[in-house]
Design a protein around this motif. Structure first.
Motif, PDB file in Angstrom:
ATOM      1  N   PHE A  63       1.541  62.614  94.370  1.00 15.59           N
ATOM      2  CA  PHE A  63       2.921  62.263  94.659  1.00 15.59           C
ATOM      3  C   PHE A  63       3.630  63.452  95.280  1.00 15.59           C
ATOM      4  O   PHE A  63       3.490  64.572  94.810  1.00 15.59           O
TER       5      PHE A  63
ATOM      6  N   GLN B  93       8.533  61.069  96.847  1.00 12.03           N
ATOM      7  CA  GLN B  93       7.769  59.822  96.735  1.00 12.03           C
ATOM      8  C   GLN B  93       8.366  58.923  95.664  1.00 12.03           C
ATOM      9  O   GLN B  93       8.578  59.351  94.540  1.00 12.03           O
TER      10      GLN B  93
ATOM     11  N   ARG C  96       1.739  54.399  93.685  1.00  9.93           N
ATOM     12  CA  ARG C  96       2.676  54.922  94.674  1.00  9.93           C
ATOM     13  C   ARG C  96       3.475  53.745  95.214  1.00  9.93           C
ATOM     14  O   ARG C  96       3.072  52.591  95.059  1.00  9.93           O
TER      15      ARG C  96
END
Length: 95
Positions: free
Chosen positions: A83, A87, A9
């Protein structure tokens, strides 16, 4: 190209990597598509351009260049679990 990769991420949270998949690299043609269908996500395709063999690059991809909604359209698959739709995705890739 043949790449090893790590997917995180944008906050650095680890999601997956090629080493978790028995070290199997992701292989695709840069700028290539088959029958008008993209074979790698756009952010990866753009991010790898200009790299040299043995190079390592960190790329951060905005949502518009990452994943698509469906699986059956021949495009790269859905947003990975963990996600959100807005994102950013960060990948470290080695060519």
């Amino acid at each position: 190209v043949n790449i090893q990769w790590v997917l995180k991420r944008s906050n650095g949270y680890f999601i997956d990597s090629s080493s978790n998949n028995d070290g199997v690299p992701f292989i695709f043609t840069v700028g290539g598509d088959v029958g008008g269908k993209q074979r790698a996500i756009a952010g990866l395709d753009e991010g790898i351009r200009g790299m040299r063999v043995g190079g390592i690059r960190r790329i951060v991809m905005p949502p518009a260049l990452t994943y698509v909604a469906g699986l059956n359209d021949g495009m790269p698959g859905p947003i990975p679990s963990g996600f959100g739709p807005k994102q950013r995705i960060r990948r470290v890739i080695e060519l």
